[in-house]
Design an enzyme around this catalytic site. Structure first.
Site, mmCIF file in Angstrom:
data_model
loop_
_atom_site.group_PDB
_atom_site.id
_atom_site.type_symbol
_atom_site.label_atom_id
_atom_site.label_comp_id
_atom_site.label_asym_id
_atom_site.label_seq_id
_atom_site.Cartn_x
_atom_site.Cartn_y
_atom_site.Cartn_z
ATOM 1 N N HIS A 101 41.406 44.487 43.891
ATOM 2 C CA HIS A 101 41.360 43.656 42.686
ATOM 3 C C HIS A 101 42.786 43.208 42.357
ATOM 4 C CE1 HIS A 101 37.128 44.581 41.782
ATOM 5 N NE2 HIS A 101 37.404 45.775 42.248
ATOM 6 N N ARG A 111 43.422 40.592 40.050
ATOM 7 C CA ARG A 111 43.413 40.224 38.618
ATOM 8 C C ARG A 111 43.906 38.828 38.285
ATOM 9 N NH1 ARG A 111 39.855 44.004 38.153
ATOM 10 N NH2 ARG A 111 40.611 46.100 37.700
ATOM 11 N N ASN A 165 36.021 39.232 40.745
ATOM 12 C CA ASN A 165 35.815 39.430 39.292
ATOM 13 C C ASN A 165 37.073 39.124 38.484
ATOM 14 O OD1 ASN A 165 37.166 41.764 40.159
ATOM 15 N ND2 ASN A 165 36.097 43.101 38.707
ATOM 16 N N ASP A 193 31.102 42.276 42.915
ATOM 17 C CA ASP A 193 31.634 43.605 42.611
ATOM 18 C C ASP A 193 32.111 43.752 41.175
ATOM 19 O OD1 ASP A 193 32.519 46.289 43.313
ATOM 20 O OD2 ASP A 193 34.490 45.446 42.905
ATOM 21 N N HIS A 236 28.017 45.997 45.342
ATOM 22 C CA HIS A 236 28.375 47.091 44.429
ATOM 23 C C HIS A 236 27.033 47.710 44.047
ATOM 24 C CE1 HIS A 236 30.400 48.648 40.579
ATOM 25 N NE2 HIS A 236 29.123 48.758 40.308
ATOM 26 N N ASN A 273 34.373 53.425 38.674
ATOM 27 C CA ASN A 273 33.030 53.112 39.168
ATOM 28 C C ASN A 273 33.051 52.920 40.670
ATOM 29 O OD1 ASN A 273 31.460 53.227 36.911
ATOM 30 N ND2 ASN A 273 31.666 51.061 36.415
ATOM 31 N N ASP A 318 39.631 49.773 46.721
ATOM 32 C CA ASP A 318 39.126 49.426 45.377
ATOM 33 C C ASP A 318 40.270 49.495 44.363
ATOM 34 O OD1 ASP A 318 37.511 48.656 43.289
ATOM 35 O OD2 ASP A 318 36.383 50.534 43.183
ATOM 36 N N HIS A 358 44.693 48.242 35.738
ATOM 37 C CA HIS A 358 44.318 47.951 34.353
ATOM 38 C C HIS A 358 45.538 48.079 33.456
ATOM 39 C CE1 HIS A 358 40.030 47.478 34.856
ATOM 40 N NE2 HIS A 358 39.950 48.610 35.525
ATOM 41 N N GLY A 374 38.389 52.295 36.826
ATOM 42 C CA GLY A 374 39.181 51.798 37.952
ATOM 43 C C GLY A 374 40.517 52.482 38.050
HETATM 44 N N1 NCD Z 1 35.970 50.249 40.509
HETATM 45 C C1 NCD Z 1 36.133 50.128 39.225
HETATM 46 O O1 NCD Z 1 35.991 51.133 38.510
HETATM 47 N N2 NCD Z 1 36.451 48.961 38.647
HETATM 48 C C2 NCD Z 1 36.561 47.695 39.291
HETATM 49 C C3 NCD Z 1 35.239 47.065 39.565
HETATM 50 C C4 NCD Z 1 34.436 47.730 40.630
HETATM 51 O O2 NCD Z 1 34.883 47.884 41.792
HETATM 52 O O3 NCD Z 1 33.319 48.116 40.370
HETATM 53 C C5 NCD Z 1 37.425 46.796 38.437
HETATM 54 O O4 NCD Z 1 37.429 45.582 38.628
HETATM 55 O O5 NCD Z 1 38.158 47.317 37.590
HETATM 56 ZN ZN ZN Z 2 32.604 48.014 42.472
#
Ligand code: NCD
Ligand code: ZN
EC number: 3.5.2.3
Length: 423
Positions: free
Chosen positions: A55, A57, A87, A147, A174, A273, A300, A304, A319
């Site tokens: 991710h 962002r 996402n 996802d 996912h 997650n 993954d 954040h 995450g």
């Molecule tokens: N893994 C996570 O807990 N979060 C992910 C989204 C995801 O992979 O489900 C995110 O975008 O923050």
């Molecule tokens: Zn995911």
């Protein structure tokens, strides 16, 4: 273009040799006087790592990460390619957004950034996004995923699997049956009962994987399962693979190491997650990676911002960071199984993502020089403030980890030297 001589390097743990890099490829011949000599004695060369689940962002949450900061974190972690999840905000559900992410990756120039396209418009799970337009865009999207959310509607999932077959695309699921995880805060089990937190039962993942392997089998299309986290999921995958279903699967470094016990301290850095599971699940995931039932390790990497993570558990976003600690964690779990590490973290993910110039054979002249140099003897303490990611949410703060990335090369150009990013 720089030429390099990696003196005394061990390719995948083999006897020390000299590795020549020139014109962006592995070369059989010394490049001559101009080559920069790197003393690589004691270092292991691996094909550059490839992450199928990152991710970044950007666009939308540049306070948490950007394509550039995430690319730097990736290069420092030994990666030469990452697949950027869809996402973002706006969601990467059009050719325009995936091309934007792809272009930002090129501009940063630290790893190949391969955008993943959303399966449904706005990740809303209602209407299929323009998968074909994203596939034929400059970004050349091959992996599609909602996802963060599950493509829960079985008819939509079927149609998406059918659609991507035309261009050998893959749907990365996912796996989370949303009706079974409403209000969930952590893994459903003894620990959640003790803490009084609503649980995310293993069956919410397993039921979707079981359904999706049947759909993929029916359609004859490619399914990839994101962040597999339970022993039961492994059994479903094992049976599907034995039947010849075209399914691949990933596991994260954190699911290979950490358990739900960590929720006991209510530190949201451990909220993720799918949730951290039990010791039994961890053991099954490790065995599945060794067996090849799980094909790849994917980070993954989920950065954040501080306010989204350093708050009360139930408000915190799920995450954790992954790019800069993935290889050390895998090394700490499995030891120096370099062939395994190269396959699960570079060769297999490159194949799944269709990134042909990655995951190549470093002993062959002409292979694109996408590689990383690891010092397996070096140990280092994870300091969140020192990470290149713009976010700080690593679950390993203060941990001493084995294995330091000394250098990374992308098409023969160093992106990391002496453990530091070159730009
Ligand atoms: N893994 C996570 O807990 N979060 C992910 C989204 C995801 O992979 O489900 C995110 O975008 O923050
Ligand atoms: Zn995911």
């Amino acid at each position: 273009m720089m030429a390099y001589l990696l003196k005394g390097v061990s390719i995948l743990g083999a006897a020390p040799t000299d590795l020549h890099i020139s014109d962006g490829v592995i070369s059989a011949e010394p490049a001559g006087q101009d080559a920069e000599v790197i003393d690589a004695s004691g270092l292991v060369a691996l094909p550059g790592l490839v992450d199928v689940h990152t991710h970044l962002r950007e666009p939308g949450r540049e306070d948490a990460e950007t394509v550039e900061t995430g690319s730097r974190a990736a290069a420092l972690g030994g990666y030469t390619a990452v697949c950027a999840m869809a996402n973002t905000s706006p969601v990467a559900d059009t050719a325009g957004v995936v091309e934007q992410v792809w272009r930002l990756g090129r501009e940063a120039g630290l790893v190949d950034v391969q955008p993943i396209g959303a399966v449904t418009v706005g990740l809303a799970g209602k209407q299929m996004a323009e998968l074909g337009a994203m596939a034929s865009s400059a970004a050349g999207v091959r992996i599609f995923s909602d996802d963060g959310f599950c493509v829960a509607d079985p008819k939509l999932m079927r149609r998406a699997l059918e659609y991507v077959k035309a261009f050998d695309g893959v749907i990365a699921q996912h796996a989370e049956e949303p009706r079974l995880t409403e209000g969930a805060q952590m893994h459903e089990g003894e620990v959640s009962t003790r803490l009084g937190l609503t649980g995310w039962p293993a069956v919410a993942e397993e039921a979707i994987i079981a359904r999706d392997v049947l759909l993929a089998e029916h359609v004859g299309s490619r399914l990839h399962v994101c962040h597999v986290s339970t022993a039961g999921s492994v059994e479903v995958l094992r049976q599907a693979k034995a039947r010849g279903v075209r399914v691949t699967a990933e596991v994260t470094p954190h699911h290979l190491l950490l358990t739900d016990e960590l929720a006991s301290g209510y530190d949201p850095v451990f909220k993720v997650n799918p949730p951290l599971r039990t010791r039994k699940d961890v053991e099954a995931l490790r065995q599945a990676l060794l067996d090849g039932v799980i094909d790849v390790v994917a980070t993954d990497h989920a950065p954040h911002a501080v306010q989204d993570k350093e708050c009360e558990w139930s408000y915190a976003r799920p995450g954790m960071l992954g790019l800069e600690t993935a290889l050390p964690i895998v090394l700490s779990v499995f030891g120096p199984k370099w062939e395994l590490i190269a396959d699960r973290m570079s060769i297999a993910p490159a194949r799944i993502a269709g990134l042909d110039s990655h995951g190549g054979d470093l002993t062959r002249a002409g292979t694109p020089a996408n590689l990383t140099l690891v010092d397996p003897a070096a140990r280092w303490v994870v300091d969140p403030a020192e990470l290149a990611s713009r976010s700080r949410n690593t679950p390993y703060a203060g941990h001493t980890l084995p294995g330091r990335i000394v250098a990374t090369f992308l098409r023969g150009e160093a992106t990391v030297l002496d453990g530091k990013a070159v730009k």
